[in-house]
Design an enzyme around this catalytic site. Structure first.
Site, PDB file in Angstrom:
ATOM      1  N   GLY A 149     -15.698 -47.933   0.199  1.00 40.24           N
ATOM      2  CA  GLY A 149     -14.399 -47.918   1.061  1.00 40.24           C
ATOM      3  C   GLY A 149     -14.858 -47.250   2.523  1.00 40.24           C
ATOM      4  O   GLY A 149     -14.016 -47.105   3.211  1.00 40.24           O
TER       5      GLY A 149
ATOM      6  N   LYS B 258      -7.812 -51.556  -7.334  1.00 44.98           N
ATOM      7  CA  LYS B 258      -7.534 -50.341  -7.330  1.00 44.98           C
ATOM      8  C   LYS B 258      -6.111 -50.291  -7.401  1.00 44.98           C
ATOM      9  O   LYS B 258      -5.305 -51.150  -7.759  1.00 44.98           O
ATOM     10  CB  LYS B 258      -8.000 -49.741  -5.910  1.00 44.98           C
ATOM     11  CG  LYS B 258      -9.812 -49.784  -5.838  1.00 44.98           C
ATOM     12  CD  LYS B 258     -10.479 -49.109  -5.216  1.00 44.98           C
ATOM     13  CE  LYS B 258     -12.052 -49.081  -5.233  1.00 44.98           C
ATOM     14  NZ  LYS B 258     -12.723 -48.396  -4.399  1.00 44.98           N
TER      15      LYS B 258
ATOM     16  N   GLU C  18     -22.392 -47.212  -7.965  1.00 45.82           N
ATOM     17  CA  GLU C  18     -21.512 -47.112  -6.804  1.00 45.82           C
ATOM     18  C   GLU C  18     -21.714 -45.778  -6.239  1.00 45.82           C
ATOM     19  O   GLU C  18     -21.201 -44.855  -6.557  1.00 45.82           O
ATOM     20  CB  GLU C  18     -20.165 -47.376  -7.235  1.00 45.82           C
ATOM     21  CG  GLU C  18     -19.678 -48.652  -7.868  1.00 45.82           C
ATOM     22  CD  GLU C  18     -18.514 -48.834  -7.711  1.00 45.82           C
ATOM     23  OE1 GLU C  18     -18.184 -50.074  -7.248  1.00 45.82           O
ATOM     24  OE2 GLU C  18     -17.458 -48.215  -8.079  1.00 45.82           O
TER      25      GLU C  18
ATOM     26  N   SER D 297     -18.769 -51.140  -0.432  1.00 51.79           N
ATOM     27  CA  SER D 297     -18.901 -51.757   1.044  1.00 51.79           C
ATOM     28  C   SER D 297     -19.270 -53.302   0.953  1.00 51.79           C
ATOM     29  O   SER D 297     -20.133 -53.638   1.756  1.00 51.79           O
ATOM     30  CB  SER D 297     -19.251 -50.795   2.054  1.00 51.79           C
ATOM     31  OG  SER D 297     -18.265 -49.733   2.319  1.00 51.79           O
TER      32      SER D 297
ATOM     33  N   ASN E  64     -12.439 -55.186  -8.144  1.00 54.98           N
ATOM     34  CA  ASN E  64     -11.420 -54.031  -8.559  1.00 54.98           C
ATOM     35  C   ASN E  64     -10.386 -53.568  -7.467  1.00 54.98           C
ATOM     36  O   ASN E  64     -10.642 -53.295  -6.340  1.00 54.98           O
ATOM     37  CB  ASN E  64     -12.441 -52.708  -8.673  1.00 54.98           C
ATOM     38  CG  ASN E  64     -11.645 -51.493  -8.802  1.00 54.98           C
ATOM     39  OD1 ASN E  64     -10.475 -51.324  -9.011  1.00 54.98           O
ATOM     40  ND2 ASN E  64     -12.399 -50.330  -8.713  1.00 54.98           N
TER      41      ASN E  64
ATOM     42  N   GLU F 266     -13.561 -42.396  -8.304  1.00 55.02           N
ATOM     43  CA  GLU F 266     -11.940 -42.210  -7.924  1.00 55.02           C
ATOM     44  C   GLU F 266     -11.585 -41.549  -9.100  1.00 55.02           C
ATOM     45  O   GLU F 266     -10.754 -40.579  -8.810  1.00 55.02           O
ATOM     46  CB  GLU F 266     -11.416 -43.314  -7.211  1.00 55.02           C
ATOM     47  CG  GLU F 266     -11.814 -43.585  -5.958  1.00 55.02           C
ATOM     48  CD  GLU F 266     -11.796 -45.284  -5.513  1.00 55.02           C
ATOM     49  OE1 GLU F 266     -11.074 -45.802  -6.188  1.00 55.02           O
ATOM     50  OE2 GLU F 266     -12.479 -45.766  -4.520  1.00 55.02           O
TER      51      GLU F 266
ATOM     52  N   GLY G  78     -14.574 -53.742  -4.152  1.00 54.92           N
ATOM     53  CA  GLY G  78     -13.097 -52.920  -3.999  1.00 54.92           C
ATOM     54  C   GLY G  78     -12.421 -54.094  -2.835  1.00 54.92           C
ATOM     55  O   GLY G  78     -12.039 -55.206  -3.044  1.00 54.92           O
TER      56      GLY G  78
ATOM     57  N   HIS H  96     -15.192 -44.656 -12.991  1.00 57.76           N
ATOM     58  CA  HIS H  96     -15.164 -44.818 -11.508  1.00 57.76           C
ATOM     59  C   HIS H  96     -15.078 -43.610 -11.000  1.00 57.76           C
ATOM     60  O   HIS H  96     -14.533 -42.573 -11.244  1.00 57.76           O
ATOM     61  CB  HIS H  96     -14.076 -45.714 -11.005  1.00 57.76           C
ATOM     62  CG  HIS H  96     -13.908 -46.120  -9.715  1.00 57.76           C
ATOM     63  ND1 HIS H  96     -13.833 -45.438  -8.752  1.00 57.76           N
ATOM     64  CD2 HIS H  96     -14.339 -47.407  -9.235  1.00 57.76           C
ATOM     65  CE1 HIS H  96     -14.116 -46.117  -7.574  1.00 57.76           C
ATOM     66  NE2 HIS H  96     -14.374 -47.392  -7.910  1.00 57.76           N
TER      67      HIS H  96
END
Ligand code: 13P
Length: 257
Positions: A176, A11, A170, A212, A9, A101, A233, A99
């Site tokens: 992150g 992003k 996740e 991560s 991903n 986010e 990510g 997701h």
């Protein structure tokens, strides 16, 4: 043969020129060292999708492409949105739905996640449904019931499409941050999720972990935590680290045989 699934991903990173470059690198890496036991997908920003699919076609690569989000509507006056049919026309295979986010920064609630998932599945694409708790929920030890609720809310009514649904766990606190969930935490959540998924009619769905994941911890997580792959990510933005994660899964699946 059961295969792992590893999705990068990206992003909101990499313009189309950078996307072409990284796609070529990933394709070359997998051509020189194939990972037969892993399905690999790239999830670039919308504006890169056409370039990425073109490169993969030209390279005759088996890597597939995912969109990071999609509208739940078919077409019409929805400025800034992209439809499932548009993605299908581009040769996209997967859509990431819900997701964290999107949920936290763009106000995507459970109802909108469920509507989007329905649009993706009815439109004929594969979905990667994302679930996961925040730190406060984990600390209050409500993480399993929270995630179970997210699964029920998104998956009720789409059982007929079960074979096209993948789920990604996740935990928000691991995304992150460099803080990976321990293999014990991931393993416990995988077990809880598989029970819930089976009761909802999704026992065949692959369950991924994201948060991560990197070249150094992927082998341990895939070996010890019973995951079916990863949603990656930051480490997917470099061919070398993304390749190492893919090969960690391939090696693990080779030994499971
Ligand atoms: P990181 O691997 O950068 O933690 O991101 C995980 C993620 O959100 C993938 O969708």
């Amino acid at each position: 043969m059961a295969k792992a699934l590893v999705i990068g991903n990206w992003k909101m990173n990499l313009d189309y020129v950078e996307a072409v470059h990284l796609t070529q690198q990933v394709a070359a890496l997998l051509a020189s060292r194939p990972a037969e036991r892993v399905d690999v997908a790239l999830a670039p920003p919308f504006v890169d999708l056409r370039s990425v699919t073109s490169v993969l076609e030209a390279e005759r690569s088996l890597v597939t492409v995912a969109a990071q989000h999609v509208s739940d509507r078919d077409n019409g006056a929805f400025t800034g949105e992209v439809s499932v049919a548009m993605l299908k026309r581009l040769g996209i295979t997967w859509v990431i739905v819900g997701h964290s986010e999107r949920r936290t920064m763009y106000h995507m609630d459970d109802a909108s996640v469920a509507d989007t998932l329905k649009a993706v599945l009815r439109g004929g694409l594969n979905a990667v449904l994302c679930v996961g708790e925040d730190l406060a929920t984990r600390e209050a030890e409500n993480h399993e019931s929270f995630v179970n609720h997210q699964l029920v809310s998104a998956l009720s009514g789409v059982e007929e499409f079960a074979e096209r649904v993948t789920v990604a766990y996740e935990p928000i606190w691991a995304i992150g941050t460099g803080v990976t969930a321990t293999t014990g935490q991931v393993d416990a959540m995988m077990a809880a999720m598989r029970l819930q998924l089976a009761s909802l009619g999704f026992s065949s769905s692959r369950v991924l972990y994201g948060g991560s994941v990197n070249a150094d911890n992927a082998a341990e997580i895939v070996t010890e935590a019973g995951v079916d792959g990863f949603l990656v990510g930051g480490a997917s933005l470099k061919a070398e680290s993304f390749g190492a994660i893919i090969h960690a899964c391939d090696d693990c699946y080779a030994e499971r045989r």
